[in-house]
Motif scaffolding. Structure first.
Motif, mmCIF file in Angstrom:
data_model
loop_
_atom_site.group_PDB
_atom_site.id
_atom_site.type_symbol
_atom_site.label_atom_id
_atom_site.label_comp_id
_atom_site.label_asym_id
_atom_site.label_seq_id
_atom_site.Cartn_x
_atom_site.Cartn_y
_atom_site.Cartn_z
ATOM 1 N N PRO A 225 0.819 -1.212 0.000
ATOM 2 C CA PRO A 225 0.000 0.000 0.000
ATOM 3 C C PRO A 225 0.853 1.262 0.000
ATOM 4 N N VAL A 226 0.409 2.269 -0.693
ATOM 5 C CA VAL A 226 1.012 3.593 -0.603
ATOM 6 C C VAL A 226 0.395 4.290 0.604
ATOM 7 N N VAL A 227 1.234 4.837 1.476
ATOM 8 C CA VAL A 227 0.716 5.468 2.694
ATOM 9 C C VAL A 227 0.992 6.974 2.754
ATOM 10 N N ALA A 228 1.903 7.467 1.926
ATOM 11 C CA ALA A 228 2.229 8.891 1.959
ATOM 12 C C ALA A 228 3.118 9.229 0.766
ATOM 13 N N ALA A 229 3.399 10.511 0.581
ATOM 14 C CA ALA A 229 4.296 10.963 -0.480
ATOM 15 C C ALA A 229 4.929 12.282 -0.062
ATOM 16 N N GLY A 230 6.157 12.507 -0.513
ATOM 17 C CA GLY A 230 6.853 13.735 -0.163
ATOM 18 C C GLY A 230 8.253 13.765 -0.731
ATOM 19 N N THR A 231 9.121 14.523 -0.097
ATOM 20 C CA THR A 231 10.471 14.727 -0.602
ATOM 21 C C THR A 231 11.401 13.564 -0.264
ATOM 22 N N ALA A 295 6.091 -0.698 8.877
ATOM 23 C CA ALA A 295 4.884 -1.507 8.732
ATOM 24 C C ALA A 295 4.696 -2.029 7.308
ATOM 25 N N GLY A 296 5.650 -1.723 6.431
ATOM 26 C CA GLY A 296 5.553 -2.203 5.058
ATOM 27 C C GLY A 296 4.790 -1.292 4.126
ATOM 28 N N GLY A 297 4.531 -0.056 4.552
ATOM 29 C CA GLY A 297 3.871 0.916 3.694
ATOM 30 C C GLY A 297 4.880 1.671 2.850
ATOM 31 N N ALA A 298 4.500 2.022 1.615
ATOM 32 C CA ALA A 298 5.398 2.716 0.690
ATOM 33 C C ALA A 298 5.163 4.222 0.735
ATOM 34 N N TRP A 299 6.250 4.972 0.909
ATOM 35 C CA TRP A 299 6.226 6.427 0.888
ATOM 36 C C TRP A 299 6.804 6.879 -0.452
ATOM 37 N N ILE A 300 5.964 7.415 -1.313
ATOM 38 C CA ILE A 300 6.384 7.789 -2.661
ATOM 39 C C ILE A 300 7.298 9.008 -2.627
ATOM 40 N N ARG A 301 8.390 8.918 -3.383
ATOM 41 C CA ARG A 301 9.328 10.043 -3.488
ATOM 42 C C ARG A 301 9.469 10.553 -4.921
ATOM 43 N N GLY A 302 8.972 9.784 -5.890
ATOM 44 C CA GLY A 302 9.049 10.225 -7.280
ATOM 45 C C GLY A 302 8.820 9.085 -8.240
#
Length: 331
Positions: A225-231, A295-302
């Motif tokens: 799952p994608v859980v957030a996105a940022g720098t 927790a295995g969540g993906a934080w998108i960076r680009g």
């Protein structure tokens, strides 16, 4: 070593190698002719007892009710039903609640139906995805192949999938890599040689897109799952990418978030530069660049853009989101 956009080398990725001649100059032996055998002699042929007429009628009624229920209520629940000849009864596999199951099976004797409580899923993979589409899948048009990135939504809540702008032209309708399913239509393209922007991004819309990305190998159906996105952060040593050519690979170190990369499609900046791990390859363009939390969540960076074989480059989420007026979709 030159820097190339990693949507390139399509024929290398998808093409076939010409057949090589026998080094001894030999030819294949003559084809042997066979006589077709009767199907009744098939090695997998078995004789199973047919369902009693009453049971067959019950099964038909149940399947008709299920079809009507799904047509009316949608695909919130999954169902599979059949007559198990070895057990002599109807089997219904579903994740629907008991009250729904009861309304669907009232035509049958309770003793003749075995209900299995389980969810059914389509068989799909990174290269043959089905809606709702995940990031990291193979997408194609006209022989070109790229990877999907991550799902976003605009202020109206309409969802799109992000990919690299050098992949497809505005208005192009792309499909999954297998060609079996329409993925969506390209819009909002940004590319130096096309629109004059120092960016490499575009949206694909018109279908259903989920806040998840493929994990694992190149034919995997697993996801996170994608859980957030940022720098991205310079010096962090375990960024990941997940593309149709190289699959999921981590261990990347961000060396800059203000880099510039100039390829056949112009100069893009600022972009993320990264090294280490298994490097991206042709066809990985557009795929997500991210980091896992505990927790295995993906934080998108680009999303992935280009490589010279040693250093990779990614378009930052922090550029894409404000440029297109979108926000991340979580899963």
């Amino acid at each position: 070593m030159s820097v190339v956009a990693v949507a390139a080398a399509v024929t290398t990725v998808l093409g076939t190698t010409p057949a090589q001649a026998d080094p001894g100059g030999n030819t294949k032996p003559p084809e042997k002719r066979t006589v077709a055998k009767a199907e009744g002699l098939a090695p997998d042929r078995v004789t199973a007892p047919a369902a009693p007429a009453a049971t067959s009628a019950e099964l038909t009624t149940i399947q008709t009710r299920i079809a009507r229920y799904v047509a009316t209520n949608g695909t919130k629940y999954t169902f599979a039903s059949y007559y198990d000849a070895t057990a002599g009864r109807i089997v219904l596999s579903t994740d629907a609640p008991a009250d729904v199951v009861s309304t669907l099976t009232t035509a049958a004797k309770a003793s003749s139906v075995q209900v299995r409580h389980s969810e059914l899923n389509d068989v799909f993979s990174r290269r043959d995805d089905v809606p709702s589409f995940y990031g990291g899948g193979g997408i194609t048009f006209g022989g070109g192949v790229c990877s999907s990135g991550y799902a976003v939504q605009n202020s109206a809540g309409t969802r799109f999938m992000v990919t690299a702008g050098h992949c497809f032209a505005d208005g192009t309708t792309v499909t999954t890599e297998s060609g079996a399913t329409t993925y969506g239509t390209v819009s909002h393209r940004r590319l130096p040689t096309v629109t004059g922007h120092a960016q490499d991004l575009e949206l694909i819309g018109g279908s259903s897109y989920a806040g998840r990305i493929f994990t694992g190998g190149v034919t995997s159906s697993t996801s996170a799952p994608v859980v957030a996105a940022g720098t991205a952060y310079v010096g962090f040593t375990n960024y990941c990418h997940s593309g149709r050519t190289t699959g999921e690979n981590c261990g990347h170190t961000a060396t800059s978030i203000t880099a510039q990369v100039c390829t056949q499609t112009g100069c893009k900046s600022p972009v993320i530069a990264f090294t280490g791990g298994v490097m991206i390859q042709g066809g990985d363009s557009g795929s997500p660049f991210y980091v896992y939390d505990s927790a295995g969540g993906a934080w998108i960076r680009g999303h992935i853009l280009a490589t010279d074989g040693t250093t990779g480059y990614a378009e930052p989420y922090t550029v894409t989101a404000p440029e297109l007026g979108v926000s991340i979709v979580t899963g």
